[in-house]
Design a protein around this motif. Sequence first.
Motif, PDB file in Angstrom:
ATOM      1  N   ILE A   1       0.871  -1.179   0.000  1.00  0.00           N
ATOM      2  CA  ILE A   1       0.000   0.000   0.000  1.00  0.00           C
ATOM      3  C   ILE A   1       0.907   1.227   0.000  1.00  0.00           C
ATOM      4  CG2 ILE A   1      -1.801   1.291   1.210  1.00  0.00           C
ATOM      5  CD1 ILE A   1      -2.702  -1.323   2.474  1.00  0.00           C
ATOM      6  N   MET A   2       0.983   1.913  -1.118  1.00  0.00           N
ATOM      7  CA  MET A   2       1.875   3.071  -1.257  1.00  0.00           C
ATOM      8  C   MET A   2       1.140   4.326  -0.788  1.00  0.00           C
ATOM      9  SD  MET A   2       4.994   3.848  -2.268  1.00  0.00           S
ATOM     10  CE  MET A   2       5.585   2.654  -3.493  1.00  0.00           C
ATOM     11  N   ASP A   3       1.493   4.786   0.404  1.00  0.00           N
ATOM     12  CA  ASP A   3       0.839   5.961   0.978  1.00  0.00           C
ATOM     13  C   ASP A   3       1.872   6.794   1.742  1.00  0.00           C
ATOM     14  OD1 ASP A   3      -1.245   7.675   1.559  1.00  0.00           O
ATOM     15  OD2 ASP A   3      -1.951   6.527   3.288  1.00  0.00           O
TER      16      ASP A   3
ATOM     17  N   GLU B   1      -3.152   8.253  -8.919  1.00  0.00           N
ATOM     18  CA  GLU B   1      -3.467   6.873  -9.299  1.00  0.00           C
ATOM     19  C   GLU B   1      -2.600   5.841  -8.593  1.00  0.00           C
ATOM     20  OE1 GLU B   1      -1.006   8.575 -12.814  1.00  0.00           O
ATOM     21  OE2 GLU B   1      -2.486   9.269 -11.331  1.00  0.00           O
ATOM     22  N   TRP B   2      -1.518   6.298  -7.918  1.00  0.00           N
ATOM     23  CA  TRP B   2      -0.648   5.370  -7.209  1.00  0.00           C
ATOM     24  C   TRP B   2      -0.798   5.471  -5.701  1.00  0.00           C
ATOM     25  CZ3 TRP B   2       0.828   1.762 -10.211  1.00  0.00           C
ATOM     26  CH2 TRP B   2       1.133   2.017 -11.556  1.00  0.00           C
TER      27      TRP B   2
ATOM     28  N   LYS C   1      -2.209   4.807  -2.144  1.00  0.00           N
ATOM     29  CA  LYS C   1      -2.902   3.711  -1.465  1.00  0.00           C
ATOM     30  C   LYS C   1      -3.125   2.514  -2.388  1.00  0.00           C
ATOM     31  CE  LYS C   1      -5.188   6.848   1.780  1.00  0.00           C
ATOM     32  NZ  LYS C   1      -6.467   7.292   2.381  1.00  0.00           N
ATOM     33  N   ARG C   2      -2.182   2.326  -3.297  1.00  0.00           N
ATOM     34  CA  ARG C   2      -2.235   1.199  -4.223  1.00  0.00           C
ATOM     35  C   ARG C   2      -0.948   0.385  -4.118  1.00  0.00           C
ATOM     36  NH1 ARG C   2      -5.485   2.040  -8.685  1.00  0.00           N
ATOM     37  NH2 ARG C   2      -5.016  -0.157  -9.144  1.00  0.00           N
ATOM     38  N   PRO C   3      -0.978  -0.892  -4.509  1.00  0.00           N
ATOM     39  CA  PRO C   3       0.278  -1.637  -4.606  1.00  0.00           C
ATOM     40  C   PRO C   3       1.128  -1.023  -5.719  1.00  0.00           C
ATOM     41  CG  PRO C   3      -1.631  -3.106  -4.645  1.00  0.00           C
ATOM     42  CD  PRO C   3      -2.154  -1.716  -4.834  1.00  0.00           C
ATOM     43  N   ALA C   4       2.380  -0.728  -5.431  1.00  0.00           N
ATOM     44  CA  ALA C   4       3.205  -0.034  -6.425  1.00  0.00           C
ATOM     45  C   ALA C   4       4.674  -0.221  -6.115  1.00  0.00           C
ATOM     46  CB  ALA C   4       2.863   1.452  -6.466  1.00  0.00           C
ATOM     47  N   GLN C   5       5.478   0.032  -7.137  1.00  0.00           N
ATOM     48  CA  GLN C   5       6.919   0.095  -6.969  1.00  0.00           C
ATOM     49  C   GLN C   5       7.418   1.398  -7.579  1.00  0.00           C
ATOM     50  OE1 GLN C   5       9.417  -2.413  -9.602  1.00  0.00           O
ATOM     51  NE2 GLN C   5       7.481  -3.338 -10.302  1.00  0.00           N
ATOM     52  N   LEU C   6       8.556   1.863  -7.070  1.00  0.00           N
ATOM     53  CA  LEU C   6       9.142   3.122  -7.535  1.00  0.00           C
ATOM     54  C   LEU C   6      10.577   2.854  -7.957  1.00  0.00           C
ATOM     55  CD1 LEU C   6       8.703   6.242  -7.789  1.00  0.00           C
ATOM     56  CD2 LEU C   6       9.721   6.435  -5.503  1.00  0.00           C
TER      57      LEU C   6
ATOM     58  N   ARG D   1       9.761   7.061 -11.251  1.00  0.00           N
ATOM     59  CA  ARG D   1       8.539   6.635 -11.932  1.00  0.00           C
ATOM     60  C   ARG D   1       7.914   5.447 -11.211  1.00  0.00           C
ATOM     61  NH1 ARG D   1       8.370   9.404 -16.720  1.00  0.00           N
ATOM     62  NH2 ARG D   1      10.379  10.138 -17.573  1.00  0.00           N
ATOM     63  N   PHE D   2       6.576   5.474 -11.124  1.00  0.00           N
ATOM     64  CA  PHE D   2       5.828   4.397 -10.498  1.00  0.00           C
ATOM     65  C   PHE D   2       5.421   3.350 -11.546  1.00  0.00           C
ATOM     66  CE2 PHE D   2       5.227   7.898  -7.548  1.00  0.00           C
ATOM     67  CZ  PHE D   2       5.296   7.265  -6.312  1.00  0.00           C
ATOM     68  N   SER D   3       5.234   2.123 -11.051  1.00  0.00           N
ATOM     69  CA  SER D   3       4.691   1.053 -11.881  1.00  0.00           C
ATOM     70  C   SER D   3       4.028   0.046 -10.962  1.00  0.00           C
ATOM     71  CB  SER D   3       5.792   0.384 -12.722  1.00  0.00           C
ATOM     72  OG  SER D   3       6.794  -0.155 -11.894  1.00  0.00           O
ATOM     73  N   PRO D   4       3.124  -0.783 -11.501  1.00  0.00           N
ATOM     74  CA  PRO D   4       2.439  -1.754 -10.636  1.00  0.00           C
ATOM     75  C   PRO D   4       3.370  -2.851 -10.163  1.00  0.00           C
ATOM     76  CG  PRO D   4       1.858  -2.086 -12.921  1.00  0.00           C
ATOM     77  CD  PRO D   4       2.639  -0.824 -12.877  1.00  0.00           C
ATOM     78  N   LEU D   5       3.013  -3.480  -9.061  1.00  0.00           N
ATOM     79  CA  LEU D   5       3.755  -4.661  -8.625  1.00  0.00           C
ATOM     80  C   LEU D   5       3.451  -5.831  -9.567  1.00  0.00           C
ATOM     81  CD1 LEU D   5       3.271  -4.551  -4.750  1.00  0.00           C
ATOM     82  CD2 LEU D   5       5.277  -3.874  -6.058  1.00  0.00           C
ATOM     83  N   PRO D   6       4.418  -6.733  -9.741  1.00  0.00           N
ATOM     84  CA  PRO D   6       4.166  -7.887 -10.625  1.00  0.00           C
ATOM     85  C   PRO D   6       2.983  -8.710 -10.133  1.00  0.00           C
ATOM     86  CG  PRO D   6       6.495  -7.691 -10.084  1.00  0.00           C
ATOM     87  CD  PRO D   6       5.774  -6.716  -9.205  1.00  0.00           C
TER      88      PRO D   6
END
Length: 232
Positions: free
Chosen positions: A190-192, A211-212, A214-219, A227-232
């Motif tokens: 949870i990216m917060d 859009e990132w 409180k979402r699963p994310a990686q930086l 830059r953010f992207s979703p977790l695999p």
Amino acid sequence: MTQDSTRAAAAHSPIRLRGRAHPFLTLDIADLEPEALEQALASRLAGTASFFRHAPVLLDLGALPADAGPRVAGLVEAVRRMGLVPAAFRARWPEVERAALAAGLGRMLEPEPRQDLAAPCDRRPTVIVSEPVRSGQRIYAAEADLVVLHSVSPGAQLLADGCIHVYGALRGSASAGIGDDPHARIFAKIMDAEMLSIAGLWLSAEEVPSEWVKRPAQLAIRDGWLRFSPLP
């Protein structure tokens, strides 16, 4: 004094002098006046100044010309007025170096030759934190990755020379790759976060795209930007 007595005296010495890499915040200073630096810092630190208050700072003065020596003391004071603690410096010109030493800064000790950041670096065993990280806690994984198996509260700080993995909510601050490793990443279920940083590039909470949040994310750093992207 015999060799044995010398060893005994060393064993009971009240101090120890050790070389170790420390997570200094690096501030690159362009060729400007102290007033302009203070305004730029106030703008850049707006909303996140509490995270950096009393933080030791390495001033990179490499961009200053040789005749900028008389301005160095004013630049150092401008940094102090913003709540930071100027501790060390890098400089290109001897004139600037002498001014920085006179202003009370230490010369940064760095290994030579400098590490090739394109090559994978050796790491110590991963630091694993099995408990929630509370507000006010500060955890540093020196020369290692950091894994937190629970959530990180607001006001907590995570620092690592490698990557940072949070398997709960990341609500504090996280600084990865603080040894200038541009390949480091930050992963969170949870990216917060209140502040995120990789290899000296950082984002405040207000700069994180909605859009990132409180979402699963990686930086990660790509093309010189965070830059953010979703977790695999």
